[in-house]
Design an enzyme around this catalytic site. Structure first.
Site, PDB file in Angstrom:
ATOM      1  CD  GLU A 116      -3.012  -0.804  -0.147  1.00  0.00           C
ATOM      2  OE1 GLU A 116      -3.000   0.295  -0.738  1.00  0.00           O
ATOM      3  OE2 GLU A 116      -3.727  -1.753  -0.533  1.00  0.00           O
TER       4      GLU A 116
ATOM      5  CE1 TYR B 178      -7.094   2.762  -0.605  1.00  0.00           C
ATOM      6  CE2 TYR B 178      -4.700   3.005  -0.467  1.00  0.00           C
ATOM      7  CZ  TYR B 178      -5.824   2.310  -0.895  1.00  0.00           C
ATOM      8  OH  TYR B 178      -5.663   1.144  -1.580  1.00  0.00           O
TER       9      TYR B 178
ATOM     10  CG  ASP C   4      -8.269   3.267  -4.533  1.00  0.00           C
ATOM     11  OD1 ASP C   4      -9.497   3.270  -4.810  1.00  0.00           O
ATOM     12  OD2 ASP C   4      -7.490   2.407  -4.968  1.00  0.00           O
TER      13      ASP C   4
END
Ligand code: SF4
Length: 363
Positions: free
Chosen positions: A44, A127, A145
Site C-alpha cells: 500500500e 486510505y 482511493d
C-alpha cells in the site's frame, strides 16, 4: 410525474464478480490464506501515487531482501533509499523505514489492527489505514482511493468535481461497505475500478453493477468523475556538475535530509528555481576548487517532471587532478563512485537521467 430511480447496487453482486475475476497480485493472499499485514502495508505504501505494474518488481525485491518488518527496521535508511530509487516520492521510503522501526521497537514487530492506531504510524494516511484494517485484519473500514472514487461517482452520477466531492463519495462508499467479507469487498471495489470501470472507457457490459449504475444509464460514465482543473506546473531550472577523477570515478553528493529528495544522492546541483540562474551564479554550488575547476557545458538539457514542477537541468563537466580529488570525499555527504557502481547509490530518477545524458553526450 416519474420519480428518479435511486440506484441500489448490491455488495454481494460485486463479491460474486470478485470471486471469479480477482487480480492475482504478489501481495494478495490466495483464497483460504491469511493476509500478511507487513506485505499489505508495504504494497500500500508503494502503491501510493504509483501503478501496480511499476510496484510489482519493487515489492518482490523488498520482500526478498527484508522478509519481515523487523528485517526492514534493522536495515539502514541509505540501503532502503537505494532499493527504492526509481519509484519516486522518496518521502515514502523514509517514512517506510521510520514506520518499520516504530513497529519493531514499540509494537513488538506486530502491526496494530485498528485504523486509529495505524494512523499514528509514519506515512500511513486515512486510505492506507483503512486498506490495512480491511485487507489485513478483515475488519470493516471504508477504503477510498482513486478507483473507488471513480466507481462511486459513476454509480450515483455525482456531478460535483473532485477534490470537493471526496466527502460525498466517502459517504456513498461507506453506505456500500459491508461487515461481511470486508477485506474482499475493499479489494473487489478497487479491482472493479482498475480493470472494468477504467478512467477513459469503462467496460460497462462486464460490470456486476451495470443494472443499478446511474452514469451508465444516462450515458455519461466516461465523463465522471468531474475534476477541478489543475493549475499548470511551473518550470524550474538549474545546473548539474559532473566531476570526474582521473580513474573515472564521479563525485556524488548527498542532498540535505530536509526538503525535496531529502537524503538522496545527486550529481551535485545548484538550487532549482523559476528565476533564471546563470552559470556564474550557480558555480558556488559546484564541487571542486571554486574558481579553479574548468567546467564545460554539455549540449542539450535534462528534463524531468516532479509532483509540483517541471525541471530542466544543464549539465557541466570537469575533471579534477588526483591531488585535488583527495581534498574532496571522505565526508558523510560526498562520495566518489565508479560508473559500474552507480546502481548501489540512492539516485532519484532525475539524477539517473543526468547520468544517462552525461554518458551519451559527454563521453
Ligand atoms: Fe463503472 Fe460502467 Fe460499472 Fe457504472 S456500469 S460502475 S460506469 S463499469
Amino acid at each position: 410525474m416519474a420519480t428518479a430511480r435511486k440506484p441500489n447496487p448490491k455488495p454481494d453482486d460485486l463479491l460474486a464478480w470478485y470471486d471469479k475475476h480477482r487480480r492475482r497480485l504478489p501481495w494478495r493472499a490466495l483464497r483460504n490464506q491469511t493476509a500478511d499485514p507487513y506485505a499489505i502495508w508495504l504494497s500500500e505504501i508503494m502503491l501510493q501515487q504509483t501503478t501496480v505494474a511499476a510496484v510489482k518488481a519493487y515489492f518482490e525485491k523488498f520482500m526478498k531482501r527484508w522478509p519481515t518488518v523487523q528485517d526492514l527496521a534493522a536495515s539502514d535508511l541509505d540501503t532502503v533509499l537505494t532499493e527504492w530509487a526509481g519509484l519516486g516520492y522518496y518521502a515514502r521510503a523514509r517514512n517506510l523505514h521510520a514506520c518499520a522501526k516504530m513497529i519493531a521497537e514499540e509494537h513488538d514487530g506486530i502491526f496494530p489492527d485498528t485504523e486509529e492506531a495505524l494512523l499514528a504510524l509514519p506515512g500511513v494516511g486515512a486510505y492506507t489505514a483503512a486498506a490495512i484494517t480491511a485487507i489485513a485484519f478483515g475488519k470493516k473500514a471504508v477504503v477510498l482511493d482513486g478507483n473507488v472514487e471513480r466507481v462511486m461517482a459513476r454509480l450515483y452520477a455525482v456531478q460535483e468535481p473532485l477534490p470537493k466531492a471526496k466527502v460525498t463519495l466517502k459517504a456513498l462508499a461507506a453506505g456500500l461497505t459491508t461487515e461481511h467479507r470486508p477485506g474482499d469487498y475493499a479489494q473487489a471495489v478497487m479491482d472493479l475500478g482498475a480493470t472494468v470501470c477504467t478512467p477513459k472507457s469503462p467496460s460497462c457490459v462486464l460490470c456486476p453493477w451495470q443494472e443499478p449504475c446511474t452514469a451508465r444509464s444516462q450515458g455519461i460514465a466516461a465523463d465522471l468523475p468531474r475534476k477541478t482543473p489543475k493549475k499548470e506546473r511551473p518550470t524550474r531550472r538549474g545546473h548539474c556538475f559532473w566531476l570526474t577523477r582521473r580513474d573515472g570515478a564521479i563525485l556524488l553528493r548527498r542532498r540535505p535530509e530536509k526538503g525535496l529528495l531529502g537524503g538522496m544522492m545527486e550529481i551535485p546541483s545548484s538550487p532549482w528555481q523559476v528565476e533564471p540562474l546563470d552559470i556564474d551564479a550557480a558555480r558556488p554550488h559546484a564541487p571542486g576548487v571554486t574558481g579553479r575547476t574548468k567546467w564545460t557545458p554539455l549540449t542539450g538539457m535534462v528534463s524531468h517532471t516532479l509532483t509540483h514542477f517541471h525541471l530542466e537541468l544543464e549539465v557541466h563537466m570537469a575533471k579534477v587532478p588526483d591531488r585535488r580529488a583527495e581534498t574532496l570525499g571522505g565526508e558523510h555527504d560526498i562520495v566518489w563512485a565508479h560508473l559500474d557502481d552507480l546502481g548501489n547509490y540512492a539516485l532519484p530518477s532525475v539524477m539517473r537521467k543526468v547520468v544517462k545524458h552525461a554518458l551519451k553526450v559527454g563521453y
